[in-house]
Design a protein around this motif. Sequence first.
Motif, mmCIF file in Angstrom:
data_model
loop_
_atom_site.group_PDB
_atom_site.id
_atom_site.type_symbol
_atom_site.label_atom_id
_atom_site.label_comp_id
_atom_site.label_asym_id
_atom_site.label_seq_id
_atom_site.Cartn_x
_atom_site.Cartn_y
_atom_site.Cartn_z
ATOM 1 N N ILE A 1 0.870 -1.180 0.000
ATOM 2 C CA ILE A 1 0.000 0.000 0.000
ATOM 3 C C ILE A 1 0.902 1.224 0.000
ATOM 4 N N MET A 2 0.692 2.114 -0.946
ATOM 5 C CA MET A 2 1.533 3.305 -1.087
ATOM 6 C C MET A 2 0.675 4.558 -1.051
ATOM 7 N N ARG A 3 1.271 5.611 -0.518
ATOM 8 C CA ARG A 3 0.655 6.938 -0.587
ATOM 9 C C ARG A 3 1.719 7.933 -0.997
ATOM 10 N N GLY A 4 1.273 8.943 -1.719
ATOM 11 C CA GLY A 4 2.194 9.991 -2.129
ATOM 12 C C GLY A 4 1.504 10.973 -3.046
ATOM 13 N N ARG A 5 2.305 11.806 -3.659
ATOM 14 C CA ARG A 5 1.807 12.802 -4.600
ATOM 15 C C ARG A 5 2.240 12.385 -6.001
ATOM 16 N N ALA A 6 1.258 12.079 -6.821
ATOM 17 C CA ALA A 6 1.533 11.632 -8.184
ATOM 18 C C ALA A 6 1.589 12.835 -9.112
ATOM 19 N N GLU A 7 2.370 12.689 -10.158
ATOM 20 C CA GLU A 7 2.429 13.760 -11.155
ATOM 21 C C GLU A 7 2.280 13.179 -12.543
ATOM 22 N N VAL A 8 1.558 13.904 -13.383
ATOM 23 C CA VAL A 8 1.409 13.527 -14.781
ATOM 24 C C VAL A 8 2.609 14.109 -15.509
ATOM 25 N N VAL A 9 3.339 13.230 -16.224
ATOM 26 C CA VAL A 9 4.584 13.630 -16.876
ATOM 27 C C VAL A 9 4.523 13.267 -18.361
ATOM 28 N N PRO A 10 5.440 13.819 -19.147
ATOM 29 C CA PRO A 10 5.452 13.494 -20.584
ATOM 30 C C PRO A 10 5.612 11.990 -20.822
ATOM 31 N N PHE B 1 0.331 4.013 -29.414
ATOM 32 C CA PHE B 1 -0.061 4.854 -28.287
ATOM 33 C C PHE B 1 -0.814 6.074 -28.794
ATOM 34 N N ALA B 2 -1.803 6.495 -28.033
ATOM 35 C CA ALA B 2 -2.581 7.679 -28.397
ATOM 36 C C ALA B 2 -1.683 8.906 -28.417
ATOM 37 N N ASP B 3 -2.045 9.865 -29.229
ATOM 38 C CA ASP B 3 -1.256 11.097 -29.328
ATOM 39 C C ASP B 3 -1.197 11.837 -27.999
ATOM 40 N N ASP B 4 -2.224 11.671 -27.171
ATOM 41 C CA ASP B 4 -2.263 12.384 -25.888
ATOM 42 C C ASP B 4 -1.786 11.508 -24.718
ATOM 43 N N ALA B 5 -1.132 10.389 -25.037
ATOM 44 C CA ALA B 5 -0.662 9.493 -23.965
ATOM 45 C C ALA B 5 0.300 10.238 -23.048
ATOM 46 N N ARG B 6 0.161 9.977 -21.772
ATOM 47 C CA ARG B 6 1.026 10.559 -20.739
ATOM 48 C C ARG B 6 1.380 9.453 -19.761
ATOM 49 N N LEU B 7 2.275 9.749 -18.860
ATOM 50 C CA LEU B 7 2.606 8.825 -17.786
ATOM 51 C C LEU B 7 2.281 9.478 -16.463
ATOM 52 N N VAL B 8 1.941 8.664 -15.502
ATOM 53 C CA VAL B 8 1.806 9.130 -14.128
ATOM 54 C C VAL B 8 3.001 8.569 -13.377
ATOM 55 N N ARG B 9 3.611 9.415 -12.579
ATOM 56 C CA ARG B 9 4.808 9.050 -11.816
ATOM 57 C C ARG B 9 4.501 9.248 -10.332
ATOM 58 N N LEU B 10 4.705 8.179 -9.558
ATOM 59 C CA LEU B 10 4.481 8.251 -8.121
ATOM 60 C C LEU B 10 5.727 7.756 -7.394
ATOM 61 N N VAL B 11 6.331 8.639 -6.622
ATOM 62 C CA VAL B 11 7.396 8.253 -5.701
ATOM 63 C C VAL B 11 6.718 8.171 -4.337
ATOM 64 N N PRO B 12 6.547 6.964 -3.802
ATOM 65 C CA PRO B 12 5.786 6.833 -2.554
ATOM 66 C C PRO B 12 6.419 7.600 -1.399
ATOM 67 N N GLU B 13 5.583 8.328 -0.670
ATOM 68 C CA GLU B 13 6.028 8.995 0.555
ATOM 69 C C GLU B 13 5.894 8.042 1.738
ATOM 70 N N ARG B 14 4.966 7.105 1.616
ATOM 71 C CA ARG B 14 4.749 6.106 2.663
ATOM 72 C C ARG B 14 4.372 4.793 2.004
#
Length: 149
Positions: free
Chosen positions: A88-97, A125-138
């Motif tokens: 189980i992870m928690r953190g702040r995710a960011e949408v990245v290129p 991949f769709a032209d608007d494809a993005r990645l979500v990046r999560l570095v867990p804080e906990r």
Amino acid sequence: MSETPSTPSPHPFDVDSFLARPLVARVATTNASGAPTVRPVWFLWEEGVLRWITGEYSVMVKHLERDPRTAVVIDTCDLRRQEYLQVIMRGRAEVVPFDRALARRKLRRYLGEEESTWHPDFQHFADDARLVRLVPERTVVKDLSKTLP
């Protein structure tokens, strides 16, 4: 010559090996009214970072841009082997290129090495494809497995 004792793992199982398995993560974000929403995703865990593919087609992008707080559960429930593992992870995710190489590494885990055998939906991949990046804080790791008789 004395041996140096190895440092015991802080977790009850090898988390990196567990997260290398083609499991499904359930990602929780909050919508505009503050209500929780959960989406299943395929993911890639590398060097302490969890990533998954998204795009403008998904409300997740809007949720994360407004409120990046995210919770993720990755678990197993193998009744035959009595294996019940949880990360189980928690953190702040960011949408990245988007990163095509990273996306292909992720998809190979789920679909196999031979890309020509993948369903066409996964070959492009769709032209608007993005990645979500999560570095867990906990991170909470649990082994609730049972010993077989």
